[in-house]
Design an enzyme around this catalytic site. Structure first.
Site, PDB file in Angstrom:
ATOM      1  N   ILE A  90      -3.339  11.819   0.315  1.00 30.27           N
ATOM      2  CA  ILE A  90      -3.578  10.820   1.366  1.00 30.27           C
ATOM      3  C   ILE A  90      -4.838  11.182   2.138  1.00 30.27           C
ATOM      4  CG2 ILE A  90      -2.602   9.742   3.441  1.00 30.27           C
ATOM      5  CD1 ILE A  90       0.184  10.820   2.429  1.00 30.27           C
ATOM      6  N   CYS A  91      -5.734  10.231   2.274  1.00 31.63           N
ATOM      7  CA  CYS A  91      -6.959  10.461   3.039  1.00 31.63           C
ATOM      8  C   CYS A  91      -6.709  10.024   4.485  1.00 31.63           C
ATOM      9  CB  CYS A  91      -8.107   9.670   2.416  1.00 31.63           C
ATOM     10  SG  CYS A  91      -9.654   9.856   3.293  1.00 31.63           S
ATOM     11  N   LEU A  92      -6.230  10.959   5.304  1.00 33.10           N
ATOM     12  CA  LEU A  92      -5.898  10.645   6.699  1.00 33.10           C
ATOM     13  C   LEU A  92      -6.283  11.865   7.528  1.00 33.10           C
ATOM     14  CD1 LEU A  92      -4.475   8.646   8.661  1.00 33.10           C
ATOM     15  CD2 LEU A  92      -2.341   9.849   8.167  1.00 33.10           C
TER      16      LEU A  92
END
Length: 153
Positions: A90-92
């Site tokens: 997840i790109c967070l």
């Protein structure tokens, strides 16, 4: 596997107690005896592209939690989303550079759900195939040098 520090254990027991008292809406903790790895079921919010769908998050806590961020990935199959890779990474930013020890599993879950809910389209990140290929040797998302495209997402 590393063993959780005493601080991490106490903190996670406290978080689990708070979770059980008032779980974040849309999430179900799958009960297990492993404090170091939580599996959490996520239900897509009504009125979004993910309504009626269920996904699972795997949350692994480092020895030095909460000074260090947990590793949070979607278990297979990961939702189709511009910031979620097909391998579940997840790109967070709060999972990496913007993590703070004041955050909790609940607050991370709420951020992930709001990221899902605000998605304009069900599609993979444009560099998905390349990224997943690079992670084949079991690389953790925390080893990725993320470049966060957009602060508003």
């Amino acid at each position: 596997a590393q063993v959780l520090s005493k601080i991490a254990c106490l903190r996670l027991q406290k978080e689990l107690g708070e979770w059980q008292a008032s779980p974040p809406g849309g999430f179900t903790y799958k009960v297990s005896d492993n404090l170091q790895r939580w599996v959490i079921e996520v239900s897509g919010a009504e009125g979004t592209l993910y309504a009626g769908e269920t996904y699972r998050l795997q949350v692994d806590f480092p020895e030095q939690y909460p000074m260090e961020a947990p590793q949070v990935i979607f278990m297979h199959p990961a939702p189709m989303h511009p910031h979620i890779y097909s391998n579940g990474h997840i790109c967070l930013d709060i999972l990496y550079d913007s993590w703070s020890p004041a955050m909790t599993v609940s607050s991370v879950c709420i951020s992930i759900l709001s990221m899902l809910s605000s998605s304009p389209a069900k599609e993979r990140p444009s560099d998905n195939d390349r990224y997943v290929r690079n992670c084949r040797n079991g690389r953790s998302p925390k080893e990725t040098r993320w470049w966060f495209h957009d602060d508003k997402v």
